[in-house]
Design a protein around this motif. Structure first.
Motif, PDB file in Angstrom:
ATOM      1  N   ARG A 196     -16.656 -11.947  -3.711  1.00  0.00           N
ATOM      2  CA  ARG A 196     -15.126 -12.051  -4.577  1.00  0.00           C
ATOM      3  C   ARG A 196     -15.103 -11.093  -5.620  1.00  0.00           C
ATOM      4  O   ARG A 196     -16.360 -10.925  -6.314  1.00  0.00           O
ATOM      5  CB  ARG A 196     -14.728 -13.478  -4.921  1.00  0.00           C
ATOM      6  N   SER A 199     -13.341  -4.729  -4.130  1.00  0.00           N
ATOM      7  CA  SER A 199     -11.934  -4.064  -3.528  1.00  0.00           C
ATOM      8  C   SER A 199     -11.979  -4.423  -2.009  1.00  0.00           C
ATOM      9  O   SER A 199     -11.030  -4.875  -1.458  1.00  0.00           O
ATOM     10  CB  SER A 199     -11.804  -2.810  -3.754  1.00  0.00           C
ATOM     11  N   GLU A 202     -11.181  -7.990  -1.251  1.00  0.00           N
ATOM     12  CA  GLU A 202      -9.558  -8.187  -1.384  1.00  0.00           C
ATOM     13  C   GLU A 202      -8.891  -7.503  -0.342  1.00  0.00           C
ATOM     14  O   GLU A 202      -7.961  -8.280   0.099  1.00  0.00           O
ATOM     15  CB  GLU A 202      -9.239  -7.492  -2.698  1.00  0.00           C
ATOM     16  N   PHE A 203      -9.474  -6.732   0.227  1.00  0.00           N
ATOM     17  CA  PHE A 203      -8.533  -5.976   1.360  1.00  0.00           C
ATOM     18  C   PHE A 203      -8.780  -6.895   2.737  1.00  0.00           C
ATOM     19  O   PHE A 203      -7.602  -6.909   3.058  1.00  0.00           O
ATOM     20  CB  PHE A 203      -9.320  -4.692   1.692  1.00  0.00           C
ATOM     21  N   GLU A 205      -9.056 -10.037   2.715  1.00  0.00           N
ATOM     22  CA  GLU A 205      -8.339 -11.021   2.529  1.00  0.00           C
ATOM     23  C   GLU A 205      -6.895 -10.882   2.723  1.00  0.00           C
ATOM     24  O   GLU A 205      -6.156 -11.897   3.334  1.00  0.00           O
ATOM     25  CB  GLU A 205      -8.763 -11.599   1.299  1.00  0.00           C
ATOM     26  N   ARG A 206      -6.292  -9.830   2.175  1.00  0.00           N
ATOM     27  CA  ARG A 206      -5.075  -9.549   2.276  1.00  0.00           C
ATOM     28  C   ARG A 206      -4.705  -9.296   3.500  1.00  0.00           C
ATOM     29  O   ARG A 206      -3.699  -9.423   4.129  1.00  0.00           O
ATOM     30  CB  ARG A 206      -4.743  -8.169   1.393  1.00  0.00           C
ATOM     31  N   TRP A 207      -5.457  -8.540   4.604  1.00  0.00           N
ATOM     32  CA  TRP A 207      -5.379  -8.380   6.126  1.00  0.00           C
ATOM     33  C   TRP A 207      -4.998  -9.894   6.634  1.00  0.00           C
ATOM     34  O   TRP A 207      -4.142  -9.666   7.359  1.00  0.00           O
ATOM     35  CB  TRP A 207      -6.379  -7.643   6.454  1.00  0.00           C
ATOM     36  N   GLY A 209      -4.357 -12.552   5.296  1.00  0.00           N
ATOM     37  CA  GLY A 209      -3.150 -13.220   4.644  1.00  0.00           C
ATOM     38  C   GLY A 209      -1.654 -12.644   5.251  1.00  0.00           C
ATOM     39  O   GLY A 209      -0.697 -13.193   5.298  1.00  0.00           O
ATOM     40  N   ASP A 210      -1.792 -11.386   5.343  1.00  0.00           N
ATOM     41  CA  ASP A 210      -0.320 -10.647   6.089  1.00  0.00           C
ATOM     42  C   ASP A 210      -0.072 -11.413   7.266  1.00  0.00           C
ATOM     43  O   ASP A 210       0.872 -11.239   7.839  1.00  0.00           O
ATOM     44  CB  ASP A 210      -0.731  -9.074   6.051  1.00  0.00           C
ATOM     45  N   ARG A 212      -0.817 -14.151   7.952  1.00  0.00           N
ATOM     46  CA  ARG A 212      -0.856 -15.763   7.783  1.00  0.00           C
ATOM     47  C   ARG A 212      -1.935 -16.623   8.439  1.00  0.00           C
ATOM     48  O   ARG A 212      -1.798 -17.582   9.134  1.00  0.00           O
ATOM     49  CB  ARG A 212       0.603 -16.110   8.241  1.00  0.00           C
ATOM     50  N   ARG A 266      -8.469   2.793   5.026  1.00  0.00           N
ATOM     51  CA  ARG A 266      -8.579   2.519   3.645  1.00  0.00           C
ATOM     52  C   ARG A 266      -8.713   4.214   3.145  1.00  0.00           C
ATOM     53  O   ARG A 266      -9.095   5.139   4.081  1.00  0.00           O
ATOM     54  CB  ARG A 266      -9.355   1.577   3.028  1.00  0.00           C
TER      55      ARG A 266
END
Length: 296
Positions: A196, A199, A202-203, A205-207, A209-210, A212, A266
């Protein structure tokens, strides 16, 4: 105080004659005489005794000469140093990046730079994007390499190269490559991720999360190389930059998992302090990198 007066004083003291000093300086004799008189007036002492065939330093003039010689010698050394920096015959390249970036993005260009400019000292600092950001702002490095997105009002960001990430597994997971995996299926696998705060973490995890989808790392490491090693040994699916493990994929040590949902590309970017000029060698290195932009 006029620096030119001191230069004229130095030449006059060495020549012992106003006319000879004027000839060496390519100015008129009255100009030499005027400069000496102005310097004497400013300092409040007599610097030369005027003789029939020239001039001779007074005691005060001889004392001043010692300091003037040292000062101009220092200036001359400074000019030579600047020339060596301009010609890349000296200086330091202070840069920072993550380990994988150093190995796969920077080293090929650094190898070229060392051959072209062997006298330049390379100072290389490893760390994640947050660490590089801190070192840049503290002035410990002049040029940093980070993953986008990256926003800091104190830093200038220049996009460098695109990279494509993906999930890879060892041969024991070969059956998973028969059809594209959904994000939900990926989340059920043992996931090997960078720790954690990075970057890359974070990338990804965001993928998830987007879409759901809840995900959890089974193994968290600071080392890209260790993620690759554990994936090869069958510990799970590692999220890595594909171009960084091309050789392992070609050798069959790792297998890339096809995903139903495309993982966006990225970018790696160069970062510098806003409003602060970087050393000439750093500018040269940036140009060498930019000229080789490509998709990794």
């Amino acid at each position: 105080m006029n620096l030119e007066w001191y230069r004229i004083f130095l030449y006059t003291a060495k020549a012992g004659n106003l006319t000879k000093a004027a000839q060496e300086l390519h100015i008129t004799q009255p100009s030499v005489s005027y400069a000496v008189k102005q310097l004497e007036k400013e300092l409040g002492v007599k610097l030369f005794d005027r003789l029939s065939k020239g001039v001779r330093l007074t005691s005060e003039g001889a004392t001043l000469l010692e300091y003037v010689e040292k000062s101009f010698a220092t200036l001359d050394s400074g000019e030579r140093k600047i020339a060596s920096l301009r010609d890349y015959e000296a200086g330091e390249l202070r840069i920072g990046a993550s380990g994988p970036m150093i190995k796969h993005v920077l080293l090929p260009v650094l190898d070229d730079l060392r051959i072209r400019f062997p006298e330049v000292r390379i100072r290389l600092s490893q760390g994640n994007s947050a660490a590089i950001q801190s070192r840049l702002k503290d002035g410990q490095i002049d040029l940093g390499f980070v993953h986008l997105p990256f926003v800091d009002p104190e830093l200038e960001i220049q996009q460098l190269v695109a990279i494509q990430d993906g999930f890879v597994v060892g041969p024991s997971y070969r059956s998973l490559t028969e059809q594209p995996m959904t994000t939900g299926d990926l989340a059920k696998l043992p996931l090997l991720l960078l720790s954690r705060g990075s970057s890359t973490r974070e990338f990804i995890e965001r993928w998830f999360g987007d879409q759901r989808i809840a995900m959890e790392a089974d193994i968290e490491l600071n080392s890209f190389e260790m993620l690759v090693e554990l994936a090869h040994r069958g510990y799970g699916a590692a999220f890595v930059t594909r171009s960084f493990i091309e050789q392992e994929i070609e050798q069959g040590l790792l297998i890339e998992l096809p995903t139903a949902e495309k993982i966006p590309a990225r970018h790696i970017a160069m970062a510098t302090r806003r409003g602060i000029s970087v050393p000439l060698i750093a500018t040269q290195f940036m140009q060498m990198l930019s000229s080789g932009k490509r998709m990794l």
